[in-house]
Design a protein around this motif. Structure first.
Motif, mmCIF file in Angstrom:
data_model
loop_
_atom_site.group_PDB
_atom_site.id
_atom_site.type_symbol
_atom_site.label_atom_id
_atom_site.label_comp_id
_atom_site.label_asym_id
_atom_site.label_seq_id
_atom_site.Cartn_x
_atom_site.Cartn_y
_atom_site.Cartn_z
ATOM 1 N N ILE A 16 0.817 -1.220 0.000
ATOM 2 C CA ILE A 16 0.000 0.000 0.000
ATOM 3 C C ILE A 16 0.852 1.272 0.000
ATOM 4 O O ILE A 16 0.370 2.357 0.308
ATOM 5 C CB ILE A 16 -1.009 0.008 1.183
ATOM 6 N N LYS A 17 2.112 1.154 -0.399
ATOM 7 C CA LYS A 17 3.004 2.325 -0.443
ATOM 8 C C LYS A 17 2.570 3.354 -1.485
ATOM 9 O O LYS A 17 3.090 4.465 -1.503
ATOM 10 C CB LYS A 17 4.445 1.891 -0.723
ATOM 11 N N HIS A 18 1.615 2.992 -2.329
ATOM 12 C CA HIS A 18 1.114 3.926 -3.341
ATOM 13 C C HIS A 18 0.019 4.833 -2.778
ATOM 14 O O HIS A 18 -0.531 5.652 -3.496
ATOM 15 C CB HIS A 18 0.594 3.151 -4.563
ATOM 16 N N ARG A 19 -0.259 4.707 -1.482
ATOM 17 C CA ARG A 19 -1.354 5.439 -0.855
ATOM 18 C C ARG A 19 -0.848 6.395 0.222
ATOM 19 O O ARG A 19 0.146 6.126 0.890
ATOM 20 C CB ARG A 19 -2.327 4.461 -0.200
ATOM 21 N N ALA A 20 -1.571 7.497 0.386
ATOM 22 C CA ALA A 20 -1.335 8.424 1.491
ATOM 23 C C ALA A 20 -2.701 8.877 2.000
ATOM 24 O O ALA A 20 -3.708 8.740 1.301
ATOM 25 C CB ALA A 20 -0.517 9.629 1.032
ATOM 26 N N THR A 21 -2.721 9.405 3.206
ATOM 27 C CA THR A 21 -3.964 9.853 3.821
ATOM 28 C C THR A 21 -3.777 11.255 4.388
ATOM 29 O O THR A 21 -2.747 11.555 5.000
ATOM 30 C CB THR A 21 -4.385 8.889 4.959
ATOM 31 N N ILE A 22 -4.784 12.081 4.170
ATOM 32 C CA ILE A 22 -4.825 13.427 4.752
ATOM 33 C C ILE A 22 -5.592 13.325 6.070
ATOM 34 O O ILE A 22 -6.701 12.779 6.111
ATOM 35 C CB ILE A 22 -5.575 14.408 3.818
ATOM 36 N N VAL A 23 -5.005 13.857 7.135
ATOM 37 C CA VAL A 23 -5.654 13.897 8.449
ATOM 38 C C VAL A 23 -5.390 15.252 9.097
ATOM 39 O O VAL A 23 -4.558 16.028 8.633
ATOM 40 C CB VAL A 23 -5.158 12.761 9.387
ATOM 41 N N ALA A 24 -6.096 15.494 10.195
ATOM 42 C CA ALA A 24 -5.830 16.649 11.066
ATOM 43 C C ALA A 24 -5.897 17.990 10.337
ATOM 44 O O ALA A 24 -5.141 18.905 10.647
ATOM 45 C CB ALA A 24 -4.475 16.492 11.774
ATOM 46 N N MET A 25 -6.823 18.106 9.390
ATOM 47 C CA MET A 25 -7.015 19.369 8.669
ATOM 48 C C MET A 25 -7.806 20.318 9.557
ATOM 49 O O MET A 25 -8.892 19.964 10.046
ATOM 50 C CB MET A 25 -7.769 19.093 7.368
ATOM 51 N N GLU A 52 0.102 7.399 -5.458
ATOM 52 C CA GLU A 52 -0.842 7.441 -6.571
ATOM 53 C C GLU A 52 -2.241 7.865 -6.133
ATOM 54 O O GLU A 52 -3.036 8.313 -6.957
ATOM 55 C CB GLU A 52 -0.932 6.058 -7.235
ATOM 56 N N GLN A 53 -2.529 7.705 -4.844
ATOM 57 C CA GLN A 53 -3.863 8.005 -4.330
ATOM 58 C C GLN A 53 -3.739 8.673 -2.970
ATOM 59 O O GLN A 53 -2.913 8.269 -2.152
ATOM 60 C CB GLN A 53 -4.678 6.721 -4.159
ATOM 61 N N ILE A 54 -4.590 9.675 -2.744
ATOM 62 C CA ILE A 54 -4.665 10.316 -1.432
ATOM 63 C C ILE A 54 -6.088 10.131 -0.906
ATOM 64 O O ILE A 54 -7.054 10.447 -1.605
ATOM 65 C CB ILE A 54 -4.346 11.819 -1.496
ATOM 66 N N TYR A 55 -6.188 9.625 0.296
ATOM 67 C CA TYR A 55 -7.479 9.372 0.933
ATOM 68 C C TYR A 55 -7.730 10.383 2.041
ATOM 69 O O TYR A 55 -6.798 10.924 2.626
ATOM 70 C CB TYR A 55 -7.490 7.960 1.542
ATOM 71 N N LEU A 56 -9.007 10.600 2.344
ATOM 72 C CA LEU A 56 -9.385 11.369 3.523
ATOM 73 C C LEU A 56 -10.802 10.987 3.907
ATOM 74 O O LEU A 56 -11.538 10.402 3.109
ATOM 75 C CB LEU A 56 -9.252 12.883 3.289
ATOM 76 N N ALA A 57 -11.155 11.310 5.140
ATOM 77 C CA ALA A 57 -12.525 11.128 5.627
ATOM 78 C C ALA A 57 -13.001 12.488 6.124
ATOM 79 O O ALA A 57 -12.250 13.222 6.769
ATOM 80 C CB ALA A 57 -12.578 10.108 6.755
ATOM 81 N N LEU A 98 -10.801 20.277 -5.292
ATOM 82 C CA LEU A 98 -9.423 19.838 -5.517
ATOM 83 C C LEU A 98 -9.350 18.502 -6.247
ATOM 84 O O LEU A 98 -8.258 17.995 -6.486
ATOM 85 C CB LEU A 98 -8.692 19.759 -4.172
ATOM 86 N N GLY A 99 -10.518 17.925 -6.570
ATOM 87 C CA GLY A 99 -10.543 16.686 -7.326
ATOM 88 C C GLY A 99 -10.866 15.433 -6.539
ATOM 89 O O GLY A 99 -10.927 14.340 -7.106
ATOM 90 N N PHE A 100 -11.079 15.548 -5.240
ATOM 91 C CA PHE A 100 -11.453 14.377 -4.442
ATOM 92 C C PHE A 100 -12.868 13.955 -4.800
ATOM 93 O O PHE A 100 -13.730 14.799 -5.065
ATOM 94 C CB PHE A 100 -11.386 14.694 -2.942
ATOM 95 N N LEU A 111 -15.981 8.992 2.794
ATOM 96 C CA LEU A 111 -14.637 8.574 2.445
ATOM 97 C C LEU A 111 -14.346 9.084 1.041
ATOM 98 O O LEU A 111 -15.121 8.833 0.110
ATOM 99 C CB LEU A 111 -14.542 7.042 2.505
ATOM 100 N N MET A 112 -13.255 9.815 0.900
ATOM 101 C CA MET A 112 -12.930 10.446 -0.381
ATOM 102 C C MET A 112 -11.534 10.046 -0.830
ATOM 103 O O MET A 112 -10.674 9.722 0.000
ATOM 104 C CB MET A 112 -13.041 11.972 -0.266
ATOM 105 N N VAL A 113 -11.314 10.098 -2.143
ATOM 106 C CA VAL A 113 -10.007 9.771 -2.702
ATOM 107 C C VAL A 113 -9.688 10.715 -3.852
ATOM 108 O O VAL A 113 -10.585 11.161 -4.559
ATOM 109 C CB VAL A 113 -9.942 8.292 -3.178
ATOM 110 N N LEU A 114 -8.418 11.011 -3.980
ATOM 111 C CA LEU A 114 -7.901 11.780 -5.109
ATOM 112 C C LEU A 114 -6.898 10.902 -5.826
ATOM 113 O O LEU A 114 -5.916 10.439 -5.222
ATOM 114 C CB LEU A 114 -7.225 13.068 -4.635
ATOM 115 N N GLU A 115 -7.157 10.627 -7.107
ATOM 116 C CA GLU A 115 -6.201 9.866 -7.922
ATOM 117 C C GLU A 115 -5.202 10.851 -8.505
ATOM 118 O O GLU A 115 -5.591 11.830 -9.147
ATOM 119 C CB GLU A 115 -6.946 9.156 -9.059
#
Length: 165
Positions: free
Chosen positions: A78-87, A117-122, A137-139, A160-164
């Motif tokens: 899952i190294k192709h993924r990142a997550t946005i938190v604490a906004m 390749e992908q950024i996730y957030l909730a 922003l494209g999510f 649950l949102m994702v940006l490719e």
């Protein structure tokens, strides 16, 4: 306004804004004020000392007015993924482009890392302002975590949102 990656010397300011965020918008975070009130400045300082987490701050002069964190996965599959938190953006700084600038900084960092390749957030389902920002922003929403958060006797759904990239 200046946006920059936070360093261990920013830990005290980060702790202050983090506790404010948890207290004022409890439904926006999986952590709670009660969880983090006893965290030391050293614990926050440690968050800025690893190679897979990037916390950015928005500054007006010396004042930290907003934050966002990008967490990159470290496991091989899952190294192709990142997550946005604490906004979080302080209430008096909202609708001034601070959130968008923070999000763009995090997205650009993910792009610079090449393997992401992908950024996730909730996002709390009822938070229309934040959802509009993320969508701009494209999510895109790919699911809903029903009753994802529970504060006392009240449940909150999370989109649950994702940006490719």
């Amino acid at each position: 306004m200046e946006i920059r990656k936070l360093t261990p010397t920013d830990a005290e300011n980060y702790r202050t804004i983090r506790l404010e965020a948890l207290k004022n918008k409890p439904e926006a975070f999986s952590s709670s004020y009660e969880d983090e009130i006893d965290y030391s400045v050293e614990k926050y300082r440690g968050r800025f000392n690893n190679d897979h987490t990037y916390t950015f701050g928005a500054f007006k002069g010396d004042n930290l007015v907003g934050t966002v964190t990008l967490i990159c996965e470290t496991k091989k599959k899952i190294k192709h993924r990142a997550t946005i938190v604490a906004m979080y953006v302080k209430p008096d700084q909202r609708k001034l482009g601070v959130g968008k600038a923070l999000m763009n900084e995090a997205i650009n960092k993910a792009k610079d890392l090449k393997e992401i390749e992908q950024i996730y957030l909730a996002v709390t389902a009822g938070n229309e302002f934040a959802k509009r920002l993320y969508t701009s922003l494209g999510f895109v929403t790919y699911g809903v975590d029903r009753n994802g958060l529970k504060i006392e006797d009240t449940y909150f759904d999370e989109e649950l949102m994702v940006l490719e990239l």
